[in-house]
Design a protein around this motif. Sequence first.
Motif, PDB file in Angstrom:
ATOM      1  N   GLU A 225       0.831  -1.206   0.000  1.00  0.00           N
ATOM      2  CA  GLU A 225       0.000   0.000   0.000  1.00  0.00           C
ATOM      3  C   GLU A 225       0.866   1.256   0.000  1.00  0.00           C
ATOM      4  O   GLU A 225       0.658   2.186  -0.790  1.00  0.00           O
ATOM      5  N   GLU A 226       1.862   1.287   0.873  1.00  0.00           N
ATOM      6  CA  GLU A 226       2.729   2.470   0.961  1.00  0.00           C
ATOM      7  C   GLU A 226       3.539   2.666  -0.316  1.00  0.00           C
ATOM      8  O   GLU A 226       3.687   3.786  -0.812  1.00  0.00           O
ATOM      9  N   ALA A 227       4.042   1.566  -0.879  1.00  0.00           N
ATOM     10  CA  ALA A 227       4.915   1.680  -2.048  1.00  0.00           C
ATOM     11  C   ALA A 227       4.187   2.219  -3.267  1.00  0.00           C
ATOM     12  O   ALA A 227       4.777   2.935  -4.075  1.00  0.00           O
ATOM     13  N   PHE A 228       2.905   1.889  -3.402  1.00  0.00           N
ATOM     14  CA  PHE A 228       2.173   2.291  -4.603  1.00  0.00           C
ATOM     15  C   PHE A 228       1.263   3.495  -4.386  1.00  0.00           C
ATOM     16  O   PHE A 228       0.588   3.924  -5.318  1.00  0.00           O
ATOM     17  N   THR A 229       1.261   4.051  -3.193  1.00  0.00           N
ATOM     18  CA  THR A 229       0.479   5.259  -2.941  1.00  0.00           C
ATOM     19  C   THR A 229       1.296   6.484  -3.356  1.00  0.00           C
ATOM     20  O   THR A 229       2.468   6.607  -2.992  1.00  0.00           O
ATOM     21  N   PRO A 230       0.719   7.397  -4.128  1.00  0.00           N
ATOM     22  CA  PRO A 230       1.478   8.577  -4.561  1.00  0.00           C
ATOM     23  C   PRO A 230       2.002   9.399  -3.388  1.00  0.00           C
ATOM     24  O   PRO A 230       1.332   9.524  -2.344  1.00  0.00           O
ATOM     25  N   THR A 231       3.184   9.964  -3.563  1.00  0.00           N
ATOM     26  CA  THR A 231       3.758  10.833  -2.547  1.00  0.00           C
ATOM     27  C   THR A 231       3.080  12.204  -2.585  1.00  0.00           C
ATOM     28  O   THR A 231       2.351  12.539  -3.530  1.00  0.00           O
ATOM     29  N   ALA A 232       3.353  12.996  -1.564  1.00  0.00           N
ATOM     30  CA  ALA A 232       2.784  14.347  -1.516  1.00  0.00           C
ATOM     31  C   ALA A 232       3.235  15.172  -2.724  1.00  0.00           C
ATOM     32  O   ALA A 232       2.446  15.947  -3.292  1.00  0.00           O
ATOM     33  N   ASP A 233       4.489  15.020  -3.127  1.00  0.00           N
ATOM     34  CA  ASP A 233       4.977  15.761  -4.296  1.00  0.00           C
ATOM     35  C   ASP A 233       4.254  15.328  -5.564  1.00  0.00           C
ATOM     36  O   ASP A 233       3.929  16.160  -6.423  1.00  0.00           O
ATOM     37  N   GLU A 234       3.998  14.026  -5.701  1.00  0.00           N
ATOM     38  CA  GLU A 234       3.282  13.533  -6.879  1.00  0.00           C
ATOM     39  C   GLU A 234       1.850  14.032  -6.914  1.00  0.00           C
ATOM     40  O   GLU A 234       1.317  14.390  -7.973  1.00  0.00           O
ATOM     41  N   VAL A 235       1.229  14.094  -5.749  1.00  0.00           N
ATOM     42  CA  VAL A 235      -0.144  14.606  -5.676  1.00  0.00           C
ATOM     43  C   VAL A 235      -0.174  16.087  -6.041  1.00  0.00           C
ATOM     44  O   VAL A 235      -1.049  16.540  -6.788  1.00  0.00           O
ATOM     45  N   ALA A 236       0.779  16.832  -5.527  1.00  0.00           N
ATOM     46  CA  ALA A 236       0.828  18.260  -5.837  1.00  0.00           C
ATOM     47  C   ALA A 236       1.042  18.483  -7.338  1.00  0.00           C
ATOM     48  O   ALA A 236       0.401  19.354  -7.953  1.00  0.00           O
ATOM     49  N   ALA A 237       1.956  17.710  -7.933  1.00  0.00           N
ATOM     50  CA  ALA A 237       2.208  17.850  -9.367  1.00  0.00           C
ATOM     51  C   ALA A 237       0.968  17.501 -10.183  1.00  0.00           C
ATOM     52  O   ALA A 237       0.648  18.168 -11.170  1.00  0.00           O
ATOM     53  N   ALA A 238       0.250  16.480  -9.765  1.00  0.00           N
ATOM     54  CA  ALA A 238      -0.973  16.097 -10.476  1.00  0.00           C
ATOM     55  C   ALA A 238      -2.022  17.199 -10.372  1.00  0.00           C
ATOM     56  O   ALA A 238      -2.739  17.495 -11.339  1.00  0.00           O
ATOM     57  N   GLY A 239      -2.116  17.818  -9.199  1.00  0.00           N
ATOM     58  CA  GLY A 239      -3.055  18.921  -9.042  1.00  0.00           C
ATOM     59  C   GLY A 239      -2.731  20.093  -9.948  1.00  0.00           C
ATOM     60  O   GLY A 239      -3.628  20.719 -10.525  1.00  0.00           O
ATOM     61  N   GLU A 240      -1.452  20.389 -10.102  1.00  0.00           N
ATOM     62  CA  GLU A 240      -1.035  21.469 -11.007  1.00  0.00           C
ATOM     63  C   GLU A 240      -1.420  21.154 -12.448  1.00  0.00           C
ATOM     64  O   GLU A 240      -1.861  22.040 -13.199  1.00  0.00           O
ATOM     65  N   ILE A 241      -1.256  19.903 -12.819  1.00  0.00           N
ATOM     66  CA  ILE A 241      -1.594  19.502 -14.193  1.00  0.00           C
ATOM     67  C   ILE A 241      -3.086  19.680 -14.456  1.00  0.00           C
ATOM     68  O   ILE A 241      -3.491  20.237 -15.480  1.00  0.00           O
ATOM     69  N   LEU A 242      -3.915  19.241 -13.533  1.00  0.00           N
ATOM     70  CA  LEU A 242      -5.356  19.366 -13.732  1.00  0.00           C
ATOM     71  C   LEU A 242      -5.794  20.826 -13.720  1.00  0.00           C
ATOM     72  O   LEU A 242      -6.690  21.219 -14.476  1.00  0.00           O
ATOM     73  N   ALA A 243      -5.157  21.634 -12.899  1.00  0.00           N
ATOM     74  CA  ALA A 243      -5.494  23.055 -12.877  1.00  0.00           C
ATOM     75  C   ALA A 243      -5.126  23.716 -14.198  1.00  0.00           C
ATOM     76  O   ALA A 243      -5.898  24.527 -14.739  1.00  0.00           O
ATOM     77  N   ALA A 244      -3.958  23.365 -14.736  1.00  0.00           N
ATOM     78  CA  ALA A 244      -3.546  23.936 -16.016  1.00  0.00           C
ATOM     79  C   ALA A 244      -4.468  23.487 -17.139  1.00  0.00           C
ATOM     80  O   ALA A 244      -4.828  24.266 -18.026  1.00  0.00           O
ATOM     81  N   ALA A 245      -4.880  22.217 -17.097  1.00  0.00           N
ATOM     82  CA  ALA A 245      -5.765  21.702 -18.137  1.00  0.00           C
ATOM     83  C   ALA A 245      -7.126  22.371 -18.080  1.00  0.00           C
ATOM     84  O   ALA A 245      -7.746  22.647 -19.113  1.00  0.00           O
TER      85      ALA A 245
END
Length: 279
Positions: A225-245
């Motif tokens: 579970e821990e290994a495949f759960t996105p990190t905080a940095d990955e979540v933040a980057a994904a949020g930026e992508i969706l906001a830009a889109a």
Amino acid sequence: MTGPERPPLTWLYAPGDRPEVVAKALRAGADVVIVDLEDAVAPDRKRYALDATAELLADRTPVPVHVRVNAVAGPLARREVARLAGLPGLAGLRLPKVTGAAALATVADWAGATGPVPPLWPLLESALGLEAAFAIASGHPAVAGLALGEADLRAELGVRDEAGLAWARGRAVVAARAAGLDPPAQSVYPDVRDLAGLADSCRVGRSLGLCGRAAIHPRQLAVIEEAFTPTADEVAAAGEILAAAAAEAGAAALPDGRFVDPAVVAGARRTLALAARHP
């Protein structure tokens, strides 16, 4: 991903001839429990395992239950599929040693005699199966995902260490995604005491595009579970992508130069769906 609310990351095997172990597996916290009628069950226990599994699946279960039947080409699978298909608690059939799409049609015929064909999860466990990966992934509408059987692959291919599985894993990921399926989960890690090794192996699998992992002991679930759960940095980057889109009608570029197109947006959505497992 399979459902936006809780994409599965953990798949826990339990032997079908040990109902008490299956009951514990259902309470262990795995996203999916796989009741095994194949390798984990001795030949003289096969009939009992099928009877016990059918009894379990006569009602709905607290978590989804898949059943790994015996090889389609062998003498047992037809009876198992016919007995289990249509039961309220069956969430999927896992089909070992699949080498071509014809096996899927065979299983669908067996299952269709009792109602709708359940979701099918063919396992790629041989060089021939791996070569036919896309044909299998796209070979029947009931196919819900692919899985690798790495123990058999290692033996057939003469692979000595995990690095030798990189091509096979990548082939499965590409075939699944090309067929419009979710990324495959990683195969089991056989040493239930080596949790550090499991974590390292999961990181390798995740880097190759695998998502989640099968387990053979409940103690492995938290590590997976821990290994495949996105990190905080990955979540933040994904949020930026969706906001830009959302701010642009077409392709867009982030301030740091990263390019955002529909494929990148889809990846960001998958990341956030996985992160939502831990609100």
